[in-house]
Motif scaffolding. Structure first.
Motif, PDB file in Angstrom:
ATOM      1  N   GLY A  80      -3.727   7.822  13.467  1.00  0.00           N
ATOM      2  CA  GLY A  80      -3.308   7.561  12.090  1.00  0.00           C
ATOM      3  C   GLY A  80      -2.443   6.314  11.978  1.00  0.00           C
ATOM      4  O   GLY A  80      -2.618   5.506  11.065  1.00  0.00           O
ATOM      5  N   ILE A  81      -1.526   6.138  12.917  1.00  0.00           N
ATOM      6  CA  ILE A  81      -0.665   4.952  12.912  1.00  0.00           C
ATOM      7  C   ILE A  81      -1.487   3.696  13.165  1.00  0.00           C
ATOM      8  O   ILE A  81      -1.312   2.670  12.494  1.00  0.00           O
ATOM      9  CB  ILE A  81       0.470   5.106  13.948  1.00  0.00           C
ATOM     10  N   LEU A  82      -2.415   3.763  14.130  1.00  0.00           N
ATOM     11  CA  LEU A  82      -3.257   2.601  14.413  1.00  0.00           C
ATOM     12  C   LEU A  82      -4.121   2.232  13.215  1.00  0.00           C
ATOM     13  O   LEU A  82      -4.273   1.045  12.898  1.00  0.00           O
ATOM     14  CB  LEU A  82      -4.135   2.870  15.637  1.00  0.00           C
ATOM     15  N   LEU A  83      -4.704   3.217  12.550  1.00  0.00           N
ATOM     16  CA  LEU A  83      -5.517   2.929  11.371  1.00  0.00           C
ATOM     17  C   LEU A  83      -4.679   2.336  10.249  1.00  0.00           C
ATOM     18  O   LEU A  83      -5.120   1.425   9.554  1.00  0.00           O
ATOM     19  CB  LEU A  83      -6.224   4.197  10.892  1.00  0.00           C
ATOM     20  N   THR A  84      -3.462   2.836  10.079  1.00  0.00           N
ATOM     21  CA  THR A  84      -2.586   2.295   9.046  1.00  0.00           C
ATOM     22  C   THR A  84      -2.245   0.843   9.336  1.00  0.00           C
ATOM     23  O   THR A  84      -2.287  -0.008   8.443  1.00  0.00           O
ATOM     24  CB  THR A  84      -1.296   3.130   8.953  1.00  0.00           C
ATOM     25  N   ALA A 120      -3.456  -2.369   7.150  1.00  0.00           N
ATOM     26  CA  ALA A 120      -2.387  -3.196   6.595  1.00  0.00           C
ATOM     27  C   ALA A 120      -2.611  -4.659   6.965  1.00  0.00           C
ATOM     28  O   ALA A 120      -2.385  -5.553   6.158  1.00  0.00           O
ATOM     29  CB  ALA A 120      -1.024  -2.721   7.083  1.00  0.00           C
ATOM     30  N   GLN A 121      -3.070  -4.939   8.186  1.00  0.00           N
ATOM     31  CA  GLN A 121      -3.360  -6.312   8.593  1.00  0.00           C
ATOM     32  C   GLN A 121      -4.553  -6.860   7.839  1.00  0.00           C
ATOM     33  O   GLN A 121      -4.621  -8.041   7.533  1.00  0.00           O
ATOM     34  CB  GLN A 121      -3.634  -6.381  10.093  1.00  0.00           C
ATOM     35  N   GLN A 122      -5.492  -6.004   7.532  1.00  0.00           N
ATOM     36  CA  GLN A 122      -6.702  -6.439   6.861  1.00  0.00           C
ATOM     37  C   GLN A 122      -6.403  -6.920   5.447  1.00  0.00           C
ATOM     38  O   GLN A 122      -7.032  -7.850   4.963  1.00  0.00           O
ATOM     39  CB  GLN A 122      -7.684  -5.270   6.825  1.00  0.00           C
ATOM     40  N   PHE A 123      -5.437  -6.314   4.779  1.00  0.00           N
ATOM     41  CA  PHE A 123      -5.129  -6.663   3.402  1.00  0.00           C
ATOM     42  C   PHE A 123      -3.888  -7.531   3.269  1.00  0.00           C
ATOM     43  O   PHE A 123      -3.413  -7.749   2.159  1.00  0.00           O
ATOM     44  CB  PHE A 123      -4.967  -5.381   2.572  1.00  0.00           C
ATOM     45  N   ARG A 124      -3.377  -8.031   4.370  1.00  0.00           N
ATOM     46  CA  ARG A 124      -2.189  -8.887   4.331  1.00  0.00           C
ATOM     47  C   ARG A 124      -2.568 -10.248   3.753  1.00  0.00           C
ATOM     48  O   ARG A 124      -3.648 -10.768   4.010  1.00  0.00           O
ATOM     49  CB  ARG A 124      -1.631  -9.035   5.739  1.00  0.00           C
ATOM     50  N   MET A 159       0.842  -1.169   0.000  1.00  0.00           N
ATOM     51  CA  MET A 159       0.000   0.000   0.000  1.00  0.00           C
ATOM     52  C   MET A 159       0.894   1.240   0.000  1.00  0.00           C
ATOM     53  O   MET A 159       1.770   1.388   0.831  1.00  0.00           O
ATOM     54  CB  MET A 159      -0.874  -0.039   1.261  1.00  0.00           C
ATOM     55  N   GLU A 160       0.652   2.130  -0.926  1.00  0.00           N
ATOM     56  CA  GLU A 160       1.495   3.316  -1.021  1.00  0.00           C
ATOM     57  C   GLU A 160       1.051   4.371  -0.030  1.00  0.00           C
ATOM     58  O   GLU A 160      -0.120   4.526   0.257  1.00  0.00           O
ATOM     59  CB  GLU A 160       1.397   3.901  -2.427  1.00  0.00           C
ATOM     60  N   GLU A 161       2.029   5.097   0.479  1.00  0.00           N
ATOM     61  CA  GLU A 161       1.729   6.187   1.403  1.00  0.00           C
ATOM     62  C   GLU A 161       1.461   7.454   0.597  1.00  0.00           C
ATOM     63  O   GLU A 161       1.978   7.648  -0.488  1.00  0.00           O
ATOM     64  CB  GLU A 161       2.917   6.393   2.337  1.00  0.00           C
TER      65      GLU A 161
END
Length: 170
Positions: free
Chosen positions: A130-134, A138-142, A1-3
């Motif tokens: 923001g960090i928690l949401l990221t 990220a875990q959801q799409f792993r 996922m791009e930042e």
């Protein structure tokens, strides 16, 4: 996922200042419309006119205050990125604290300390969320780990492989 890629610093300041002004005008306009409506005399025409008048007078002032905060925050953030040589959440947290301190400078050192603490805490909370949401997204799409099957292990559902005491359960 791009930042999310941000503009270079001179343009970032202008962009953040304009975005903060827009946010302040819209949010302040909604708030002032409600306040003007409630504080006007009875009758829809009077209330509507009072609402529009409050928005016309106060929304640009609130937008300007937001623009000053956003421009100063972005300027300090760009300065920290240039000085430290990296862009991380600590720059935003420090920028929030320094912005709060600078904007409260006319009120004295005690007010500066309080505003700096509030700005730093507010930006730390925003950065933390923001960090928690990221991390959550990220875990959801792993990708799931591949399913490994041991060929030597007997399957309990297949009686042909000689599951012990199969007859006892069925």
């Amino acid at each position: 996922m791009e930042e999310y890629a941000r503009e270079p610093c001179p343009w970032r300041i202008v962009d953040d200042c304009g975005g903060a002004f827009t946010m302040g005008v819209i949010g302040g306009g909604v708030f002032q419309a409600i306040k003007g409506f409630r504080n006007s005399p009875v009758g829809f025409r009077h209330r509507f006119r009072g609402s529009l008048n409050a928005v016309r007078i106060r929304a640009p002032q609130i937008g300007g205050s937001f623009a000053v905060w956003g421009g100063l925050f972005s300027t300090i953030d760009c300065g920290l990125v240039h000085m430290r040589g990296k862009e991380d959440p600590w720059n935003s947290i420090t920028s929030g604290a320094m912005t709060g301190a600078v904007l409260a400078a006319r009120s004295g050192p005690l007010a500066m300390m309080g505003s700096a603490m509030m700005g730093g805490i507010l930006l730390a909370l925003i950065e933390g969320v923001g960090i928690l949401l990221t991390r959550y997204t990220a875990q959801q799409f792993r990708n799931a780990p591949p399913f490994l099957e041991d060929p030597n292990q007997m399957s309990p559902k297949d009686p042909a492989q000689g599951y012990p005491n199969y007859q006892q359960y069925h």
